[in-house]
Design an enzyme around this catalytic site. Structure first.
Site, PDB file in Angstrom:
ATOM      1  N   SER A 122      48.549  44.042  32.479  1.00  0.00           N
ATOM      2  CA  SER A 122      48.298  45.477  32.471  1.00  0.00           C
ATOM      3  C   SER A 122      48.041  45.933  31.027  1.00  0.00           C
ATOM      4  CB  SER A 122      49.502  46.187  33.122  1.00  0.00           C
ATOM      5  OG  SER A 122      49.201  47.523  33.366  1.00  0.00           O
ATOM      6  N   ASP A 263      42.945  45.530  42.864  1.00  0.00           N
ATOM      7  CA  ASP A 263      43.506  46.367  41.788  1.00  0.00           C
ATOM      8  C   ASP A 263      42.736  47.689  41.682  1.00  0.00           C
ATOM      9  OD1 ASP A 263      44.501  47.427  39.386  1.00  0.00           O
ATOM     10  OD2 ASP A 263      44.674  45.462  38.437  1.00  0.00           O
ATOM     11  N   HIS A 296      47.217  46.690  42.037  1.00  0.00           N
ATOM     12  CA  HIS A 296      47.592  46.366  40.649  1.00  0.00           C
ATOM     13  C   HIS A 296      48.959  45.684  40.542  1.00  0.00           C
ATOM     14  CE1 HIS A 296      47.711  46.770  36.320  1.00  0.00           C
ATOM     15  NE2 HIS A 296      48.887  47.369  36.411  1.00  0.00           N
TER      16      HIS A 296
END
Ligand code: ACO
Ligand code: HSE
Length: 331
Positions: A122, A263, A296
């Site tokens: 991330s 995601d 995600h």
């Protein structure tokens, strides 16, 4: 956690800041083994393992990132509130470029001149991209997970709404986290998990949102969330000159992009574009996918898939490692 004071760090915006940078080293001591730098995601911190550690599934004794084989360093993103005095007065003071520079300065202070791996997920993956462009020969391999080297209009829009909630909401941190949870999951993930079930007349999905909002409020500072949200919006390795290839093609490290097709924060199509555009110039570039309905957060939920991908990457690198680091104990 240990710390280093960086005196009068000159930010990208030209300000001089004294930064107390917290970090943790696990595994073998620095100098005795290949070094892995782990860059943490948005609301995590440099505590990788043990009580409160966010990556116990991947890091540990005889685990994927093996603490009996490697030195593993993790550095807190400055301003994330972890460690005494680690909040920034101005939440827009630093950019991802600054965080990458601060991480490089911290490594330098620790006497680290070479890394085996930079891995991050991330926002930590974006820092990894930025570090690799600033120090193209530092790491043998770079593994950016569920991330991008740049912001997108989609990410900007999410960060703008997050900033607005954080500024104006009655319960800013709780409500911002609830909104963010939708960006970290998918409609299918929530629909299959909750199936319109209710408890005491309330949809379970609402109780789940409330739970996650409250859980973050208990462990995170509002100013830290504002800082991290701003940092998320500032990802840009090309530094606005538009030519990502110029910057990225300098990276000598092997790059393993790990992407998640569902995601909704950092899109897989952007990662695939990166791969397709860069591959003609860079042979040692690879892409891997985590298959998941969850979006995600799959990098945290699908631990076994991630472990399998990382195991295959690390097995290959051990052959090189055996030739280079004679002082490392081998199993
Ligand atoms: C310090 C750090 O760990 S930061 C970096 C990574 N960690 C985080 O992001 C922390 C937030 N956690 C999460 O987002 C998730 O727990 C993940 C990603 C780690 C795992 O995802 P999932 O397996 O889908 O778990 P889920 O989102 O359902 O969360 C589980 C928690 O929600 C609670 N929960 C689930 N459904 C409900 C509900 N209907 N009502 C109330 N609480 C609920 C569970 O009791 C559980 O609580 P616990 O974590 O205190 O044991
Ligand atoms: N669940 C992740 C999402 C951002 O990567 C976190 O809170 O850090």
């Amino acid at each position: 956690m240990e710390s280093i004071l960086l005196k009068q760090y000159k930010t990208q915006k030209g300000e001089g800041l004294d930064l107390l940078v917290y970090y943790q080293v696990v595994g073998l001591p620095i100098g005795e083994a290949p070094i892995i730098l782990v860059n943490h995601p948005l609301t995590a911190n440099a505590t990788l393992i043990g009580d409160g550690g966010w990556w116990n599934a991947i890091v540990g004794e005889n685990n994927v990132l093996d603490t009996t084989r490697y030195t593993i360093i993790s550095i807190n993103i400055p301003g994330n509130g972890s460690g005494e005095g680690n909040l920034l007065e101005n939440h827009t003071a630093l950019t991802i470029y600054d965080v990458a520079k601060v991480f490089l300065l911290t490594l330098d202070n620790l006497g680290v001149k070479k890394l085996h791996t930079i891995i991050g997920a991330s926002i930590g993956g974006a820092i990894s991209w930025q570090m690799a462009t600033l120090a193209p020969t530092l790491a043998e391999q770079v593994i950016p997970i569920a991330t991008d080297y740049k912001t997108t209009d989609w990410l900007q829009a999410i960060c703008t709404i997050q900033a607005s909630i954080l500024k104006n909401a009655v319960a800013p941190l709780e409500q911002a986290r609830q909104h963010a949870m939708l960006c970290y999951r998918t409609p299918t993930s929530l629909n299959r998990k909750f199936k319109l079930q209710k408890s005491d007349g309330e949809f379970n999905v609402n109780a789940w949102l409330t739970y996650h909002g409250n859980a973050l409020a208990k462990r995170y500072a509002l100013q830290a969330y504002k800082t991290l949200n701003y940092l998320l919006s500032s990802i840009d390795i090309a530094q606005a000159d538009g030519s990502f290839l110029k910057h990225i093609s300098k990276i000598e490290s092997t790059i393993h992009i790990i992407t998640i097709p569902t995601d909704g924060l950092f899109l897989a199509e952007e990662n695939w574009d990166t791969y397709v555009q860069l591959k003609p110039y860079k042979e040692n570039l690879f892409i891997h996918e985590i298959k998941s309905i969850h979006g995600h957060d799959a990098f945290l939920i699908e631990q076994q898939q991630l472990a399998n991908i990382l195991n295959s990457i690390f097995k290959k690198s051990i052959i090189n490692e055996n030739n280079k680091y004679s002082s490392v104990r081998h199993r």
